[in-house]
Design an enzyme around this catalytic site. Sequence first.
Site, PDB file in Angstrom:
ATOM      1  N   HIS A  52       0.840  -1.203   0.000  1.00 36.50           N
ATOM      2  CA  HIS A  52       0.000   0.000   0.000  1.00 36.50           C
ATOM      3  C   HIS A  52       0.873   1.251   0.000  1.00 36.50           C
ATOM      4  CE1 HIS A  52      -2.780   2.941   2.223  1.00 36.50           C
ATOM      5  NE2 HIS A  52      -3.169   2.888   0.969  1.00 36.50           N
ATOM      6  N   HIS A 108      -2.074   0.905   7.804  1.00 36.74           N
ATOM      7  CA  HIS A 108      -3.499   0.968   7.435  1.00 36.74           C
ATOM      8  C   HIS A 108      -4.130  -0.413   7.407  1.00 36.74           C
ATOM      9  CE1 HIS A 108      -1.071   4.064   5.293  1.00 36.74           C
ATOM     10  NE2 HIS A 108      -1.911   4.882   5.899  1.00 36.74           N
TER      11      HIS A 108
HETATM   12 FE1  FES Z   1       0.356  -0.999   4.851  1.00 41.16          FE
HETATM   13 FE2  FES Z   1      -0.980   1.197   4.228  1.00 41.16          FE
HETATM   14  S1  FES Z   1       1.151   0.916   4.280  1.00 41.16           S
HETATM   15  S2  FES Z   1      -1.771  -0.744   4.785  1.00 41.16           S
END
Ligand code: FES
Length: 134
Positions: free
Chosen positions: A62, A84
């Site tokens: 992500h 997140h």
């Molecule tokens: Fe891992 Fe956003 S960096 S869920």
Amino acid sequence: DRLERYPRLRVGAVDDLSEGDVDTFTYPLEGTSNFLTRIDGEAWGGVGPDASIVAYNSLCTHMGCGVEGQVKPDQEMAGPCPCHYTTFDLSKGGLVVSGAATTDLPQVRLEVEDGDIYATGIDGLVYGSRHNLR
Ligand code: FES
């Protein structure tokens, strides 16, 4: 640094890796960190007697937070990511199970020879890279 193709790197030994262990290693470039673990069951691309030994890149797809501290081999997962909350399935090629990421966790290809475990490549693009070898 820059590589022409994936090197073959010894990252551990089958007999040294018990179920639940999580080791880290750098591959293929110096700054690229990955984890090696033995999950509770068979895995896609898994090696060793039970096909339960797998390795993945440590950076969440992500936004690049490290998930190596959230590896839970008994639950066959990495996560929730501390940033997140993405969770990746370590038995299914790093598949996103829940959370903000939309791309699976890059899986390190492994081979076993004479009880030693070797990394031979990475399937998927490491977060922040345009090419895993540069
Ligand atoms: Fe891992 Fe956003 S960096 S869920």
